[in-house]
Design a protein around this motif. Sequence first.
Motif, short mmCIF file in Angstrom:
data_model
loop_
_atom_site.label_atom_id
_atom_site.label_comp_id
_atom_site.label_asym_id
_atom_site.label_seq_id
_atom_site.Cartn_x
_atom_site.Cartn_y
_atom_site.Cartn_z
N ASN A 66 0.85 -1.19 0.00
CA ASN A 66 0.00 0.00 0.00
C ASN A 66 0.89 1.24 0.00
O ASN A 66 0.97 1.95 1.00
CB ASN A 66 -0.92 -0.02 1.23
CG ASN A 66 -1.96 1.07 1.19
OD1 ASN A 66 -2.09 1.81 0.23
ND2 ASN A 66 -2.72 1.18 2.26
N VAL A 70 -3.42 4.42 1.53
CA VAL A 70 -4.86 4.68 1.49
C VAL A 70 -5.62 3.68 2.35
O VAL A 70 -5.16 2.57 2.58
CB VAL A 70 -5.40 4.64 0.04
CG1 VAL A 70 -4.78 5.73 -0.80
CG2 VAL A 70 -5.17 3.30 -0.60
N SER A 72 -9.06 2.89 1.71
CA SER A 72 -9.91 2.10 0.82
C SER A 72 -9.90 2.71 -0.58
O SER A 72 -9.61 3.89 -0.75
CB SER A 72 -11.35 2.02 1.35
OG SER A 72 -11.93 3.30 1.36
N GLU A 73 -10.21 1.87 -1.55
CA GLU A 73 -10.28 2.29 -2.95
C GLU A 73 -11.52 1.68 -3.58
O GLU A 73 -11.94 0.59 -3.20
CB GLU A 73 -9.06 1.79 -3.73
CG GLU A 73 -7.74 2.36 -3.30
CD GLU A 73 -6.59 1.77 -4.09
OE1 GLU A 73 -6.12 2.43 -5.02
OE2 GLU A 73 -6.21 0.62 -3.78
N GLN A 74 -12.07 2.40 -4.56
CA GLN A 74 -13.21 1.85 -5.29
C GLN A 74 -13.10 2.25 -6.74
O GLN A 74 -12.88 3.42 -7.06
CB GLN A 74 -14.53 2.35 -4.71
CG GLN A 74 -15.72 1.76 -5.41
CD GLN A 74 -17.02 2.05 -4.70
OE1 GLN A 74 -17.03 2.64 -3.62
NE2 GLN A 74 -18.11 1.65 -5.31
N SER A 79 -14.27 -2.78 -4.96
CA SER A 79 -13.74 -1.95 -3.88
C SER A 79 -12.86 -2.82 -2.98
O SER A 79 -13.06 -4.02 -2.87
CB SER A 79 -14.86 -1.31 -3.06
OG SER A 79 -15.53 -2.29 -2.32
N THR A 81 -10.77 -2.51 0.94
CA THR A 81 -10.48 -1.78 2.17
C THR A 81 -9.29 -2.45 2.83
O THR A 81 -9.30 -3.65 3.06
CB THR A 81 -11.69 -1.79 3.12
OG1 THR A 81 -12.80 -1.20 2.45
CG2 THR A 81 -11.38 -1.01 4.38
#
Length: 131
Positions: A66, A70, A72-74, A79, A81
């Motif tokens: 990472n 971050v 979480s990403e979508q 998505s 987390t």
Amino acid sequence: MPVLFELEQLASYMQSDLDSASAALARDLATALIRAEVGATRYDGLADLSPFLPVALEVARRALLNPGGVRSEQVDDYSVTYASEFVGGAALTEAERELVLAAAGVAPEGAFTIRPTYTAPCVRSRSWPAW
């Protein structure tokens, strides 16, 4: 500057194939963070760097998994987390700082230190005159 781990050790720790440039960068980041925390002079004077290995591998793993730190990403319907331990990116956690300083023999810092070494002064019994 001596290396804390070999690139193969990081790949084995992460259980994945890594490109050598990214792995070397992660190792350099972990080494720089640990060296800065301990102090360059103290770090360079240490004969055995093996106590730093677990922290160095974990910092490098976080930096590779990472890099942006971050939560979480979508993207469209997908998505992800990340667990809280992956949010820090290339940085030492408070627990890792304590481990690194202890491994380097640096006493923890604080506002004050309480040491139970006080010895009460000897008080002689004195008889007071009756008035």
